[in-house]
Design a protein around this motif. Structure first.
Motif, mmCIF file in Angstrom:
data_model
loop_
_atom_site.group_PDB
_atom_site.id
_atom_site.type_symbol
_atom_site.label_atom_id
_atom_site.label_comp_id
_atom_site.label_asym_id
_atom_site.label_seq_id
_atom_site.Cartn_x
_atom_site.Cartn_y
_atom_site.Cartn_z
ATOM 1 N N ILE A 81 0.722 -1.446 0.072
ATOM 2 C CA ILE A 81 -0.034 0.001 0.085
ATOM 3 C C ILE A 81 0.865 1.175 -0.008
ATOM 4 O O ILE A 81 0.536 2.255 -0.710
ATOM 5 C CB ILE A 81 -0.899 0.006 1.351
ATOM 6 N N GLU A 82 2.052 1.278 0.740
ATOM 7 C CA GLU A 82 2.670 2.274 0.710
ATOM 8 C C GLU A 82 3.635 2.434 -0.481
ATOM 9 O O GLU A 82 3.649 3.924 -1.004
ATOM 10 C CB GLU A 82 3.972 2.078 1.994
ATOM 11 N N GLU A 83 3.887 1.544 -1.286
ATOM 12 C CA GLU A 83 4.359 1.745 -2.724
ATOM 13 C C GLU A 83 3.598 2.162 -3.441
ATOM 14 O O GLU A 83 3.966 3.297 -4.280
ATOM 15 C CB GLU A 83 4.994 0.422 -3.059
ATOM 16 N N ILE A 84 2.357 1.940 -3.526
ATOM 17 C CA ILE A 84 1.167 2.354 -4.289
ATOM 18 C C ILE A 84 1.030 3.582 -4.069
ATOM 19 O O ILE A 84 0.896 4.874 -4.880
ATOM 20 C CB ILE A 84 -0.211 1.742 -4.064
ATOM 21 N N ILE A 133 1.462 7.124 -6.641
ATOM 22 C CA ILE A 133 0.368 7.982 -7.176
ATOM 23 C C ILE A 133 0.597 9.401 -6.561
ATOM 24 O O ILE A 133 0.333 10.446 -7.400
ATOM 25 C CB ILE A 133 -0.680 7.528 -6.233
ATOM 26 N N ILE A 134 1.221 9.556 -5.311
ATOM 27 C CA ILE A 134 1.546 10.983 -5.054
ATOM 28 C C ILE A 134 2.549 11.667 -5.978
ATOM 29 O O ILE A 134 2.389 12.806 -6.499
ATOM 30 C CB ILE A 134 2.285 10.939 -3.453
ATOM 31 N N LEU A 135 3.758 10.838 -6.056
ATOM 32 C CA LEU A 135 4.753 11.268 -7.146
ATOM 33 C C LEU A 135 4.100 11.685 -8.446
ATOM 34 O O LEU A 135 4.423 12.660 -8.920
ATOM 35 C CB LEU A 135 5.800 10.532 -7.197
ATOM 36 N N ILE A 171 -6.312 15.407 0.615
ATOM 37 C CA ILE A 171 -5.939 15.342 1.915
ATOM 38 C C ILE A 171 -5.479 16.797 2.142
ATOM 39 O O ILE A 171 -5.512 17.744 1.125
ATOM 40 C CB ILE A 171 -4.494 14.619 1.917
ATOM 41 N N SER A 172 -5.156 17.272 3.236
ATOM 42 C CA SER A 172 -4.566 18.536 3.649
ATOM 43 C C SER A 172 -3.146 18.690 3.008
ATOM 44 O O SER A 172 -2.478 18.038 2.836
ATOM 45 C CB SER A 172 -4.553 18.855 5.191
ATOM 46 N N ARG A 173 -2.998 20.008 2.811
ATOM 47 C CA ARG A 173 -1.669 20.474 2.545
ATOM 48 C C ARG A 173 -0.378 19.951 3.358
ATOM 49 O O ARG A 173 0.712 19.717 3.099
ATOM 50 C CB ARG A 173 -1.552 21.958 2.372
ATOM 51 N N VAL A 174 -0.803 20.057 4.607
ATOM 52 C CA VAL A 174 0.182 19.529 5.638
ATOM 53 C C VAL A 174 0.281 18.175 5.823
ATOM 54 O O VAL A 174 1.473 17.694 5.675
ATOM 55 C CB VAL A 174 -0.115 20.073 7.185
ATOM 56 N N GLY A 175 -0.638 17.440 5.357
ATOM 57 C CA GLY A 175 -0.621 16.177 5.331
ATOM 58 C C GLY A 175 0.306 15.592 4.034
ATOM 59 O O GLY A 175 1.122 14.569 4.026
ATOM 60 N N LEU A 176 0.074 16.251 2.938
ATOM 61 C CA LEU A 176 0.796 15.985 1.642
ATOM 62 C C LEU A 176 2.406 16.415 1.862
ATOM 63 O O LEU A 176 3.087 15.608 1.621
ATOM 64 C CB LEU A 176 0.405 17.026 0.728
ATOM 65 N N TYR A 177 2.647 17.300 2.680
ATOM 66 C CA TYR A 177 4.216 17.803 3.010
ATOM 67 C C TYR A 177 4.731 16.405 4.011
ATOM 68 O O TYR A 177 5.904 16.090 3.475
ATOM 69 C CB TYR A 177 4.240 19.140 3.580
ATOM 70 N N LYS A 178 3.910 16.021 4.731
ATOM 71 C CA LYS A 178 4.513 15.251 5.624
ATOM 72 C C LYS A 178 4.578 13.701 4.674
ATOM 73 O O LYS A 178 5.869 13.075 4.994
ATOM 74 C CB LYS A 178 3.433 14.845 6.704
ATOM 75 N N LYS A 179 4.032 13.493 3.762
ATOM 76 C CA LYS A 179 4.054 12.292 3.063
ATOM 77 C C LYS A 179 5.251 12.593 1.918
ATOM 78 O O LYS A 179 5.899 11.447 1.689
ATOM 79 C CB LYS A 179 2.738 12.080 2.282
ATOM 80 N N GLU A 205 7.853 14.173 2.751
ATOM 81 C CA GLU A 205 9.114 14.085 3.389
ATOM 82 C C GLU A 205 9.207 12.562 3.889
ATOM 83 O O GLU A 205 10.259 12.027 4.115
ATOM 84 C CB GLU A 205 8.812 14.907 4.861
ATOM 85 N N ARG A 206 8.024 11.865 4.237
ATOM 86 C CA ARG A 206 8.272 10.557 4.615
ATOM 87 C C ARG A 206 8.819 9.604 3.302
ATOM 88 O O ARG A 206 9.686 8.819 3.641
ATOM 89 C CB ARG A 206 6.797 10.095 4.843
ATOM 90 N N TYR A 207 8.188 9.925 2.161
ATOM 91 C CA TYR A 207 8.805 9.148 1.142
ATOM 92 C C TYR A 207 9.951 9.633 0.224
ATOM 93 O O TYR A 207 10.297 9.141 -0.582
ATOM 94 C CB TYR A 207 7.594 8.709 0.249
ATOM 95 N N ASN A 208 10.415 10.815 0.899
ATOM 96 C CA ASN A 208 11.731 11.278 0.433
ATOM 97 C C ASN A 208 11.503 11.592 -1.163
ATOM 98 O O ASN A 208 12.382 11.399 -2.088
ATOM 99 C CB ASN A 208 12.867 10.566 0.485
#
Length: 566
Positions: free
Chosen positions: A518-521, A525-527, A546-554, A556-559
């Motif tokens: 799920i994380e890979e998918i 999708i985000i990229l 999703i929220s802008r803050v949530g997008l920024y976290k993802k 950063e999380r997925y580099n």
């Protein structure tokens, strides 16, 4: 002292060494050059003969005659020595010696002679060569190069003023040679080389040479070499047909941990004389490993015989493996025929695609492995053999054993030393070097000149899963080379659409949990959404819900960062 004073101003402006003595032989004049050359400091008012007797300046005091331009050697340094008496009122009051060093002059003259010889050779050979000093100033250029650029007197000028699109001044800074670079001069594309000249680790100049006056010359030469190599390979194949192993471990390309581990294991296996079972998907290089193992074994001087068990009909396989006697069946060759095991005696036999062998043939093969002897078809003579067995298959033999399709006892006989070759999708870090090596191989086979593969094309190759492994990669490279026209570099547009678009990417991989999948998918999708919307994060957050803050976290999380899609 008036004699000394009369020379004071002269001595200041003379670079040659000067020593003067009075009529008693005491030093009354010595300049800095003389002190430096002869290592003399506090010698005034002392006799010169006590320090350097070889000058023989006292002789001039006695004879009153000057001695001009005589060769004089001191500490392996050569000088022109002139000695003259000093008169006052027609009486000798002293003598003076002048030393002009000729060691450096001769060296300079020799360098000039060598340069002239080199220039003459280059002109005769019609070579285009240029030499620059550490500042990029041209100190020599061959006649052919001068005529090509239309400049009669380039010496003394900066190379960038004379040669179009030159990089000579750049390698003076980097100190790194450049060979086989394409350079356009006056609309003509030529292949050049630039080599820095170093002394004691410091760049003191550079040499530039036109290797090929036109790219087409290189292509023509390459085609000629390729044709010669093809002829050579043909004759080699005919000479050693089916009798020798062609490859060694150095031909197995790859630096990934997985392939290195397999190579190390195979090298150890090669030192033994045990049977070997090589498994792996189609196209991974099983036969290549078999060749390498034979060539690294003590049997390397013996024959290497290969037989594809899946390519030969079952009714013919027995006679191919064990041979036959004259009259054994209709159409049998007069005098009979040796089988593959006889031909491999003293060497190695590769039983390729062993998993496709019938149960009946497996039983006969097992007897040969156990007894180490064979009987030709239609014969009654038992022949002893000394053969090492290497078997290879892309099938799961253990599963075939459970299904009753492969003899368990034969499996254990073959599986003494087991080597499993990883598929290409598990060693993607090797794709770049494999693609470049295959490019050289295939372009040589096709007789076409290709410069290389673009980085974008490499990225596309690395994103594909390669179900056909290295064999499929080689086919893709060959297809791309055939599609090249005026372009000499393979680009994404020369690759199949299934590789460049990669629309059928699978997200499920064996051994990964649902969370990782799920994380890979989510990451993909985000990229993709970021790239399709030019990295407008407000817009992407709204699209994804999703929220802008949530997008920024993802992010950063997925580099995640900007990258160029193939």
């Amino acid at each position: 002292m008036s004699l000394i004073n009369s020379f004071e101003e002269i001595l200041k402006n003379i670079t040659d060494a000067v020593i003067g003595i009075d009529k008693s032989g005491n030093v009354i004049i010595i300049n800095e050059a003389a002190k430096r050359i002869f290592g003399l400091q506090a010698v005034k008012e002392k006799k010169l003969e006590d320090f350097i007797s070889s000058i023989k300046l006292n002789r001039v005091l006695k004879t009153g005659k000057k001695e001009v331009e005589k060769e004089f050697t001191y500490n392996e340094r050569k000088f022109i020595l002139s000695k003259m008496p000093l008169f006052k009122d027609k009486k000798i009051e002293g003598a003076i010696a002048l030393f002009r060093e000729i060691t450096d002059l001769k060296k300079i003259e020799e360098d000039k002679i060598h340069l002239e010889i080199l220039n003459t050779i280059l002109d005769v050979l019609n070579e285009r060569v240029v030499v620059v000093d550490e500042k990029g100033i041209i100190i020599m250029m061959s006649k052919a190069y001068k005529e090509f650029i239309g400049c009669e007197n380039p010496e003394g000028k900066h190379v960038t003023e004379v040669i179009e699109n030159t990089r000579m001044h750049i390698i003076l800074k980097t100190g790194v040679m450049e060979i086989g670079e394409i350079q356009e001069v006056q609309g003509n594309k030529m292949v050049s080389m630039r080599i820095p000249i170093k002394r004691n680790g410091k760049v003191i100049g550079a040499v530039g040479k036109v290797m090929f006056k036109d790219v087409s010359d290189l292509v023509t030469l390459t085609n000629k070499v390729n044709r010669l190599e093809q002829e050579l390979e043909y004759y080699k194949r005919e000479l050693n047909k089916e009798r020798t192993a062609k490859y060694s471990f150095k031909d197995i390309i790859g630096s990934s941990a997985s392939i290195q581990a397999v190579k190390e294991l195979a090298m150890k296996v090669a030192k033994t004389d045990s049977n070997v079972l090589i498994t792996g998907e189609s196209g991974t290089g099983k036969e290549l490993f078999a060749h390498a193992i034979h060539n690294a074994s003590k049997r390397y001087l013996g024959p290497f015989i290969r037989i594809n068990c899946a390519a030969i009909p079952e009714e013919l396989l027995e006679s191919e493996l064990f041979g036959y006697e004259e009259g054994a069946f209709t159409g049998a060759r007069k005098g009979g025929k040796k089988g593959k095991f006889e031909l491999a005696n003293g060497g190695t036999i590769l039983l390729d695609e062993i998993g496709d062998m019938s149960i009946k043939m497996q039983a006969k093969l097992l007897r040969v492995l156990q007894e180490k002897e064979i009987e030709r078809l239609g014969g009654d003579v038992v022949r002893n053999i000394d053969v090492r067995i290497i078997a290879s298959t892309n099938k799961d033999l253990e599963m075939l054993v459970r299904q009753g399709l492969f003899r368990e006892d034969l499996y254990f006989r073959l599986n003494v030393m087991s080597i499993k070759i990883p598929p290409l999708r598990e060693r993607k870090e090797d794709i770049s070097i494999l693609a470049k090596k295959l490019l050289v191989k295939v372009s040589s086979k096709l007789g076409k000149y290709v410069e290389g593969i673009s980085n974008d094309a490499i990225k596309c190759l690395e994103s594909y899963d390669w179900p056909g492994n290295i064999r499929e990669l080689e086919n893709v490279i060959e297809r791309a080379i055939n599609l090249l026209d005026s372009d000499l570099i393979i680009k994404p547009e020369h690759l199949p659409e299934k590789i460049t678009k990669n629309k059928t990417k699978k997200y499920f991989y064996e051994g990964k949990g649902l969370k990782n999948i799920i994380e890979e998918i989510e990451k993909e999708i985000i990229l993709k959404c970021l790239e399709e919307n030019d990295w407008n994060k407000n817009k992407v957050a709204k699209i994804l819900g999703i929220s802008r803050v949530g997008l920024y976290k993802k992010i950063e999380r997925y580099n995640l960062n900007k990258r160029q899609l193939c």
